[in-house]
Enzyme design. Structure first.
Site, mmCIF file in Angstrom:
data_model
loop_
_atom_site.group_PDB
_atom_site.id
_atom_site.type_symbol
_atom_site.label_atom_id
_atom_site.label_comp_id
_atom_site.label_asym_id
_atom_site.label_seq_id
_atom_site.Cartn_x
_atom_site.Cartn_y
_atom_site.Cartn_z
ATOM 1 N N PRO A 2 -20.307 8.721 11.292
ATOM 2 C CA PRO A 2 -20.987 9.430 10.189
ATOM 3 C C PRO A 2 -20.593 8.840 8.839
ATOM 4 C CG PRO A 2 -19.233 10.781 11.105
ATOM 5 C CD PRO A 2 -19.361 9.589 11.988
ATOM 6 N N GLU A 3 -21.568 8.677 7.975
ATOM 7 C CA GLU A 3 -21.279 8.249 6.613
ATOM 8 C C GLU A 3 -21.442 9.468 5.695
ATOM 9 O OE1 GLU A 3 -22.394 4.414 5.295
ATOM 10 O OE2 GLU A 3 -22.809 3.675 7.293
#
Ligand SMILES: [Zn+2]
Length: 275
Positions: A2-3
């Protein structure tokens, strides 16, 4: 992995579920998820605290607790939260379980076990991993002036500088190459050699890319009550250059190139991003 935009969605999904809830009990099933505390101390220190809010700083999720405490969570590769009733079966890799006062459990699952939690006794004295982070990229603290100064001070490549979370926050590999493409600058160019007009273009491209990602995510809505679903959609998204090696550039039709730089794949258009 996840960013920042995905983490922002996790925070938004968590808020209505946990805000105002009291933690009746907290179970740490995997010691390395919260390495600073013993299992007993984890349970003891979180027991009976009310969660007053959920915030985010970079990719850290911040559970604000009563009496000024903070529980930080970094999802790293595979960490995720699910919300279950008390009689639903725990999903695999349920390393932390919070029993809340609405007869639900908030469960932290993490197959790869890199996710980390940390309990901070006083939210006014944050640990270095949080205080050294660059300004929030979509906040007013992240200014053109700050960005231009940061570039001028570094001889590293733009690509490497954009990935350094203490300089520019929120860009992982995907969003960094997308922002560089949008601004039409070469990822390998030394940061201090970028002209001011192009640096300004890059500044706006960074914000645009992150805002687009947040907006795109809001159409899918993370469902924390479905323990089986993976809640990130980055692989289904359409990217301008990322993972498009050999495909035509959207601006000029030139084939997108891939180079490995600093151990990471960098994609760019050799024509649009010549310099
Ligand atoms: Zn091109």
């Amino acid at each position: 992995m996840p960013e920042l935009p995905e983490v922002e969605h996790v925070v938004r999904a968590l808020r209505p579920i946990v805000t105002g809830r009291r933690i009746l009990a907290a179970e740490l099933n995997l010691k390395r998820t919260a390495p600073e505390l013993s299992r007993a101390a984890f349970g003891r220190q979180l027991k009976n605290l009310t969660i007053t809010g959920v915030g985010r700083r970079g990719k850290y999720i911040l559970f604000e607790l009563e009496s000024g405490r903070l529980l930080t969570t970094h999802l790293r590769m595979t960490g995720k939260f699910v919300s279950l009733t008390t009689d639903e079966v725990l999903p695999p890799y349920a390393h932390v379980v919070f029993y809340l006062d609405d007869e639900r459990r908030l469960v932290f699952c993490d197959m790869r076990q890199f996710g980390r939690m940390r309990l901070i006794r006083d939210a006014r004295t944050l640990p270095k991993e949080l205080t050294t982070l660059a300004p929030e990229p979509l906040s007013d603290d992240f200014t053109e002036e700050y960005f231009l100064k940061t570039l001028a001070r570094s001889r590293r490549s733009l690509k490497q500088l954009l990935l350094d979370q203490t300089r520019v926050l929120g860009l992982g590999n995907i969003y960094a190459v997308e922002a560089l493409f949008l601004a039409r600058v070469n990822p390998l160019k030394p940061a201090n050699r970028l002209s001011k007009p192009r640096a300004r273009k890059l500044f706006h491209a960074i914000r645009q890319i992150l805002q687009e990602a947040i907006d795109a995510g809001s159409t899918l809505q993370i469902n924390l009550t479905d323990g089986n679903s993976s809640y990130f959609s980055t692989t289904e998204r359409f990217w301008r250059v990322y993972e498009r090696e050999g495909e035509p550039c959207l601006n000029c039709g030139t084939r997108i190139k891939r180079v490995v730089h600093g151990g990471r794949s960098t994609y760019y258009c050799p024509r649009c991003q010549r310099s």
